[in-house]
Design an enzyme around this catalytic site. Structure first.
Site, PDB file in Angstrom:
ATOM      1  N   LYS A  11       0.812  -1.220   0.000  1.00  0.00           N
ATOM      2  CA  LYS A  11       0.000   0.000   0.000  1.00  0.00           C
ATOM      3  C   LYS A  11       0.853   1.281   0.000  1.00  0.00           C
ATOM      4  O   LYS A  11       2.067   1.233   0.228  1.00  0.00           O
ATOM      5  CB  LYS A  11      -0.932  -0.047   1.223  1.00  0.00           C
ATOM      6  CG  LYS A  11      -1.976  -1.179   1.147  1.00  0.00           C
ATOM      7  CD  LYS A  11      -2.870  -1.177   2.384  1.00  0.00           C
ATOM      8  CE  LYS A  11      -4.017  -2.147   2.273  1.00  0.00           C
ATOM      9  NZ  LYS A  11      -4.898  -2.098   3.470  1.00  0.00           N
ATOM     10  N   TYR A  51     -12.537  -2.101  -3.463  1.00  0.00           N
ATOM     11  CA  TYR A  51     -13.042  -2.202  -2.091  1.00  0.00           C
ATOM     12  C   TYR A  51     -14.560  -2.079  -2.021  1.00  0.00           C
ATOM     13  O   TYR A  51     -15.096  -1.694  -0.974  1.00  0.00           O
ATOM     14  CB  TYR A  51     -12.378  -1.148  -1.207  1.00  0.00           C
ATOM     15  CG  TYR A  51     -10.974  -1.522  -0.760  1.00  0.00           C
ATOM     16  CD1 TYR A  51     -10.762  -2.617   0.076  1.00  0.00           C
ATOM     17  CD2 TYR A  51      -9.865  -0.792  -1.156  1.00  0.00           C
ATOM     18  CE1 TYR A  51      -9.492  -2.966   0.510  1.00  0.00           C
ATOM     19  CE2 TYR A  51      -8.580  -1.130  -0.729  1.00  0.00           C
ATOM     20  CZ  TYR A  51      -8.403  -2.219   0.105  1.00  0.00           C
ATOM     21  OH  TYR A  51      -7.153  -2.571   0.531  1.00  0.00           O
ATOM     22  N   ARG A  87      -2.114 -14.296   4.761  1.00  0.00           N
ATOM     23  CA  ARG A  87      -2.832 -13.620   5.846  1.00  0.00           C
ATOM     24  C   ARG A  87      -2.041 -13.741   7.162  1.00  0.00           C
ATOM     25  O   ARG A  87      -2.016 -12.824   7.968  1.00  0.00           O
ATOM     26  CB  ARG A  87      -4.232 -14.218   6.035  1.00  0.00           C
ATOM     27  CG  ARG A  87      -5.169 -14.026   4.861  1.00  0.00           C
ATOM     28  CD  ARG A  87      -5.697 -12.637   4.683  1.00  0.00           C
ATOM     29  NE  ARG A  87      -6.460 -12.144   5.789  1.00  0.00           N
ATOM     30  CZ  ARG A  87      -7.147 -10.992   5.761  1.00  0.00           C
ATOM     31  NH1 ARG A  87      -7.168 -10.236   4.662  1.00  0.00           N
ATOM     32  NH2 ARG A  87      -7.808 -10.576   6.814  1.00  0.00           N
ATOM     33  N   THR A  93      -5.518  -6.814  11.032  1.00  0.00           N
ATOM     34  CA  THR A  93      -5.758  -5.542  10.322  1.00  0.00           C
ATOM     35  C   THR A  93      -5.079  -4.364  11.021  1.00  0.00           C
ATOM     36  O   THR A  93      -4.434  -3.533  10.380  1.00  0.00           O
ATOM     37  CB  THR A  93      -7.280  -5.283  10.218  1.00  0.00           C
ATOM     38  OG1 THR A  93      -7.903  -6.435   9.649  1.00  0.00           O
ATOM     39  CG2 THR A  93      -7.574  -4.067   9.354  1.00  0.00           C
TER      40      THR A  93
END
Ligand code: UDP
Length: 140
Positions: A11, A51, A87, A93
């Protein structure tokens, strides 16, 4: 265990800090192989489409702004149980909840600027890979 593919995004907070290599090392150390990769700068529509599932969430607008604030590196990763493996190495998160040694614990700034995206299921991985890459761009 099955060989799978998953979609990863490094990101804008990570490209800004020039730590894409450090993140890719962690992915590779976890047994994942980069079989497609590109650096792009998303328009609002790209982020909104990607998203879409979060479109009614309170953080959606800020998330779209953030994901279009700078370049990102999109990858297809391949490996044993690639979705779950990725993951695990990403971590939770929010960096404060992420386990020691995970990408988000080490590099994440906050719950939004958490350095990486990773598909959350094999089904979503297929969808996201199709959204982001042409077949010929994936070289397994
Ligand atoms: N996000 C946010 N605020 C929240 C939850 C999520 O800004 O309260 C952002 C964050 O960048 C996260 C992304 O939205 O990675 C997608 O959220 P999701 O719940 O799918 O988390 P992930 O699967 O990325 O861990």
């Amino acid at each position: 265990m099955a060989t799978e593919r998953t979609l990863s995004i490094i990101k804008p907070d990570a490209t800004e800090r020039n730590i894409t290599g450090k993140i890719i090392s962690k992915l590779e150390d976890a047994g994942l192989r980069v079989i497609a990769q590109k650096r792009v700068w998303w328009k609002k529509k790209d982020a909104k489409d990607f998203y879409e599932v979060h479109k009614d969430r309170p953080f959606f607008k800020d998330l779209v702004s953030y994901m279009t604030s700078g370049p990102i590196v999109i990858q297809v990763l391949e490996g044993e149980d690639a979705v779950a493996t990725n993951r695990k190495v990403m971590g939770a998160t929010s960096p404060v909840d992420a386990e020691e040694g995970t990408i988000r614990k080490e590099f994440g700034v906050n719950i939004e600027r958490n350095s990486v995206h990773g598909s959350d299921s094999v089904e979503n991985a297929k969808k996201e890979i199709d959204m982001c890459f042409a077949k010929k761009e994936i070289v397994g």
